[in-house]
Design a protein around this motif. Structure first.
Motif, mmCIF file in Angstrom:
data_model
loop_
_atom_site.group_PDB
_atom_site.id
_atom_site.type_symbol
_atom_site.label_atom_id
_atom_site.label_comp_id
_atom_site.label_asym_id
_atom_site.label_seq_id
_atom_site.Cartn_x
_atom_site.Cartn_y
_atom_site.Cartn_z
ATOM 1 N N LEU A 124 26.976 -25.194 41.077
ATOM 2 C CA LEU A 124 27.670 -25.887 41.942
ATOM 3 C C LEU A 124 28.972 -26.758 41.521
ATOM 4 C CD1 LEU A 124 27.825 -27.620 44.783
ATOM 5 C CD2 LEU A 124 26.040 -29.290 43.837
ATOM 6 N N VAL A 125 30.002 -26.387 41.793
ATOM 7 C CA VAL A 125 31.247 -26.891 41.164
ATOM 8 C C VAL A 125 31.894 -27.921 42.115
ATOM 9 C CG1 VAL A 125 33.398 -26.423 40.108
ATOM 10 C CG2 VAL A 125 31.710 -24.430 40.234
ATOM 11 N N LEU A 126 31.964 -28.930 41.704
ATOM 12 C CA LEU A 126 32.439 -30.322 42.641
ATOM 13 C C LEU A 126 33.857 -30.804 41.933
ATOM 14 C CD1 LEU A 126 29.059 -32.384 43.022
ATOM 15 C CD2 LEU A 126 29.885 -30.554 44.416
ATOM 16 N N VAL A 127 34.801 -30.412 42.618
ATOM 17 C CA VAL A 127 36.038 -30.588 42.352
ATOM 18 C C VAL A 127 36.742 -32.081 42.934
ATOM 19 C CG1 VAL A 127 38.709 -29.820 42.055
ATOM 20 C CG2 VAL A 127 36.583 -28.251 41.711
ATOM 21 N N MET A 128 37.120 -32.932 42.226
ATOM 22 C CA MET A 128 37.750 -34.269 42.524
ATOM 23 C C MET A 128 39.128 -34.246 42.318
ATOM 24 S SD MET A 128 36.702 -38.188 41.857
ATOM 25 C CE MET A 128 36.810 -38.019 40.276
ATOM 26 N N PHE A 129 40.224 -34.825 43.046
ATOM 27 C CA PHE A 129 41.496 -34.881 42.750
ATOM 28 C C PHE A 129 41.707 -36.233 42.341
ATOM 29 C CE2 PHE A 129 41.153 -30.814 44.837
ATOM 30 C CZ PHE A 129 42.377 -29.972 44.374
ATOM 31 N N GLN A 130 42.143 -36.574 41.299
ATOM 32 C CA GLN A 130 42.344 -37.935 41.028
ATOM 33 C C GLN A 130 43.311 -38.755 41.844
ATOM 34 O OE1 GLN A 130 43.974 -37.326 36.932
ATOM 35 N NE2 GLN A 130 41.936 -36.072 36.334
ATOM 36 N N GLY A 131 44.392 -38.111 42.427
ATOM 37 C CA GLY A 131 45.064 -38.794 43.115
ATOM 38 C C GLY A 131 44.981 -38.667 44.572
ATOM 39 N N ASP A 132 43.887 -38.520 45.141
ATOM 40 C CA ASP A 132 43.481 -38.089 46.454
ATOM 41 C C ASP A 132 43.394 -39.368 47.339
ATOM 42 O OD1 ASP A 132 42.306 -37.196 48.871
ATOM 43 O OD2 ASP A 132 41.022 -35.626 47.848
ATOM 44 N N LYS A 133 44.276 -39.510 48.518
ATOM 45 C CA LYS A 133 44.310 -40.404 49.186
ATOM 46 C C LYS A 133 44.072 -40.194 50.563
ATOM 47 C CE LYS A 133 47.959 -43.093 46.671
ATOM 48 N NZ LYS A 133 48.102 -41.965 45.707
ATOM 49 N N VAL A 134 43.320 -39.091 50.909
ATOM 50 C CA VAL A 134 42.685 -38.583 52.162
ATOM 51 C C VAL A 134 41.005 -38.695 52.026
ATOM 52 C CG1 VAL A 134 42.379 -36.583 53.604
ATOM 53 C CG2 VAL A 134 44.569 -36.960 52.448
ATOM 54 N N VAL A 135 40.358 -38.234 51.125
ATOM 55 C CA VAL A 135 39.211 -38.573 50.874
ATOM 56 C C VAL A 135 38.949 -39.990 50.248
ATOM 57 C CG1 VAL A 135 37.060 -37.805 49.844
ATOM 58 C CG2 VAL A 135 38.466 -36.048 50.832
ATOM 59 N N MET A 136 38.489 -40.789 50.830
ATOM 60 C CA MET A 136 38.224 -42.201 50.250
ATOM 61 C C MET A 136 36.784 -42.717 50.483
ATOM 62 S SD MET A 136 41.864 -43.708 50.964
ATOM 63 C CE MET A 136 41.637 -45.222 50.042
ATOM 64 N N PRO A 137 35.982 -43.065 49.426
ATOM 65 C CA PRO A 137 36.347 -42.873 48.012
ATOM 66 C C PRO A 137 36.694 -41.535 47.845
ATOM 67 C CG PRO A 137 34.237 -43.542 47.936
ATOM 68 C CD PRO A 137 34.904 -43.455 49.370
ATOM 69 N N LYS A 138 37.481 -41.181 46.712
ATOM 70 C CA LYS A 138 37.589 -39.814 46.243
ATOM 71 C C LYS A 138 36.445 -39.561 45.361
ATOM 72 C CE LYS A 138 40.024 -40.956 41.780
ATOM 73 N NZ LYS A 138 40.053 -42.487 42.127
ATOM 74 N N GLU A 139 35.618 -40.409 44.840
ATOM 75 C CA GLU A 139 34.362 -40.019 44.101
ATOM 76 C C GLU A 139 33.216 -39.310 44.935
ATOM 77 O OE1 GLU A 139 36.680 -42.804 41.854
ATOM 78 O OE2 GLU A 139 36.151 -43.019 43.838
ATOM 79 N N SER A 140 33.347 -39.424 46.643
ATOM 80 C CA SER A 140 32.566 -38.939 47.414
ATOM 81 C C SER A 140 32.560 -37.399 47.246
ATOM 82 C CB SER A 140 32.762 -39.146 48.854
ATOM 83 O OG SER A 140 32.113 -38.435 49.814
ATOM 84 N N CYS A 141 33.430 -36.880 46.744
ATOM 85 C CA CYS A 141 33.463 -35.265 46.461
ATOM 86 C C CYS A 141 32.441 -35.044 45.405
ATOM 87 C CB CYS A 141 34.911 -34.941 45.859
ATOM 88 S SG CYS A 141 36.345 -35.308 46.994
ATOM 89 N N TRP A 142 31.952 -36.004 44.375
ATOM 90 C CA TRP A 142 30.848 -35.644 43.313
ATOM 91 C C TRP A 142 29.605 -36.195 43.962
ATOM 92 C CZ3 TRP A 142 33.394 -37.505 38.224
ATOM 93 C CH2 TRP A 142 34.557 -36.537 37.579
ATOM 94 N N PHE A 143 29.484 -36.648 45.178
ATOM 95 C CA PHE A 143 28.416 -37.338 45.816
ATOM 96 C C PHE A 143 27.991 -38.847 45.185
ATOM 97 C CE2 PHE A 143 26.867 -33.015 46.438
ATOM 98 C CZ PHE A 143 26.450 -33.018 47.672
ATOM 99 N N GLY A 144 29.431 -39.483 44.607
ATOM 100 C CA GLY A 144 29.498 -40.647 44.512
ATOM 101 C C GLY A 144 29.567 -41.572 45.747
ATOM 102 N N TYR A 145 29.114 -42.896 45.643
ATOM 103 C CA TYR A 145 29.273 -43.805 46.879
ATOM 104 C C TYR A 145 28.796 -45.000 46.457
ATOM 105 C CZ TYR A 145 30.703 -43.700 51.850
ATOM 106 O OH TYR A 145 31.273 -43.954 53.073
ATOM 107 N N TYR A 146 29.154 -45.944 47.423
ATOM 108 C CA TYR A 146 28.551 -47.378 47.511
ATOM 109 C C TYR A 146 27.132 -47.660 47.988
ATOM 110 C CZ TYR A 146 33.835 -47.701 48.036
ATOM 111 O OH TYR A 146 35.081 -47.227 48.117
ATOM 112 N N PRO A 147 26.583 -48.545 47.045
ATOM 113 C CA PRO A 147 25.096 -48.898 47.522
ATOM 114 C C PRO A 147 24.991 -49.349 48.889
ATOM 115 C CG PRO A 147 26.160 -50.800 46.253
ATOM 116 C CD PRO A 147 27.107 -49.497 46.261
ATOM 117 N N ASP A 148 23.900 -49.392 49.962
ATOM 118 C CA ASP A 148 23.860 -49.582 51.019
ATOM 119 C C ASP A 148 24.127 -51.273 51.285
ATOM 120 O OD1 ASP A 148 23.078 -47.036 51.331
ATOM 121 O OD2 ASP A 148 20.899 -47.513 51.585
ATOM 122 N N GLY A 149 24.891 -51.417 52.334
ATOM 123 C CA GLY A 149 25.327 -52.679 52.557
ATOM 124 C C GLY A 149 26.420 -53.433 51.841
ATOM 125 N N ALA A 150 27.037 -52.503 50.881
ATOM 126 C CA ALA A 150 28.301 -53.356 50.332
ATOM 127 C C ALA A 150 29.444 -52.126 49.775
ATOM 128 C CB ALA A 150 27.575 -53.786 48.543
#
Length: 219
Positions: A124-150
Motif C-alpha cells: 500500500l503506497v500512500l503518496v502525499m504532496f508537500q504543497g497540496d492545497k486541495v486535500v486539507m489536511p494533506k496528511e489525510s493522504c497518509w490516514f493522518g487526521y485530527y482527534p475527535d472534537g478538535a
C-alpha cells in the motif's frame, strides 16, 4: 457515490470489479482506494493524494459547507463523501453515507471483510504532496487526521484510533512492512518525473494485479 458505497458494503465483488475495469478503460469517474475492500486478490494499491481519512478544508479559501449540506450531495458529487469536520463528528457518523462505513468508523457496523481484504495487499503506497492545497489536511493522504472534537493537534496516522484500534487493518499491514508513506515536493498531483520513476514505476512492473488511484486524474 451511492453505487460505490452499496457495492462495497454488500461485498458485491463482481460489481466492484466492473467499476475497476471501467476506470482502467478511461471513464471520467473518480476511482476510490476504498474499492480494495470490495475486491479480493489485489496485490498493490498506489494512492496519489487521496483523502482516505477525511477532508476538513478544500483549497485555500476556507472550510467546506456544513456536514448536512455535504451529506445531501453525496449521491451526486463524489468529493462530498469525504467531508469530515472533526468538531461535527456525531453528525458525520450518523449521517455520512460513505467514509465512516468504508473506514469502519461506526462501532456497531464494522465489516471484517474490509479488514481481511485490506490486509491481504502486498503493498500500500500512500503518496502525499508537500504543497497540496486541495486535500486539507494533506496528511489525510497518509490516514493522518485530527482527534475527535478538535482541530489540533494534527495526528500522524499511527496515533489515530483507526490505526491503534486497527479498524481496517492499517496497523496490521504497516507492522508487516507493507505500507509505504511517501512524501514528495509539489502541489496537488504535480509529481516530478524523477519521483514517478522512483515511487510509481516499481509497482507497475511485473504486477498484473494493481490499482492506481490518482484522485480524479487519469494516469
Amino acid at each position: 457515490m451511492a453505487l460505490i458505497t452499496s457495492a462495497v458494503s454488500r461485498n458485491d465483488e463482481e460489481l466492484c470489479r466492473d467499476m475497476f475495469e471501467s476506470f482502467i478503460e478511461g471513464m471520467s469517474m473518480q476511482p476510490s482506494p476504498q474499492y480494495c475492500r470490495g475486491v479480493s486478490h489485489l496485490n498493490n494499491v498506489l494512492k496519489l493524494t487521496s483523502t482516505v481519512a477525511g477532508l476538513e478544508k478544500k483549497k485555500e479559501k476556507g472550510r467546506v459547507g456544513k456536514p448536512c449540506e455535504c451529506m445531501e450531495l453525496e449521491d451526486h458529487i463524489a468529493p462530498s463523501g469525504y467531508i469530515k469536520l472533526p468538531n461535527e463528528m456525531s453528525k458525520y457518523l450518523e449521517h455520512s453515507k460513505y467514509l465512516p462505513k468504508l473506514n469502519n468508523e461506526r462501532p456497531t457496523e464494522r465489516n471484517s471483510i474490509y479488514k481481511e481484504r485490506f490486509t491481504s495487499l502486498h503493498n500500500l503506497v500512500l503518496v502525499m504532496f508537500q504543497g497540496d492545497k486541495v486535500v486539507m489536511p494533506k496528511e489525510s493522504c497518509w490516514f493522518g487526521y485530527y482527534p475527535d472534537g478538535a482541530t489540533t493537534p494534527l495526528l500522524p496516522p499511527q496515533q489515530t484510533k483507526l490505526y491503534t484500534e486497527d479498524w481496517i487493518g492499517l496497523k496490521t499491514l504497516d507492522a508487516a512492512g507493507k505500507v509505504k508513506f511517501v512524501s514528495v515536493p509539489g502541489e496537488h498531483l504535480q509529481m516530478a518525473h524523477d519521483d514517478v520513476v522512483k515511487h510509481v514505476v516499481p509497482y507497475l512492473q511485473n504486477h498484473p494485479s494493481f490499482f492506481l488511484n490518482a484522485d480524479s486524474t487519469k494516469i
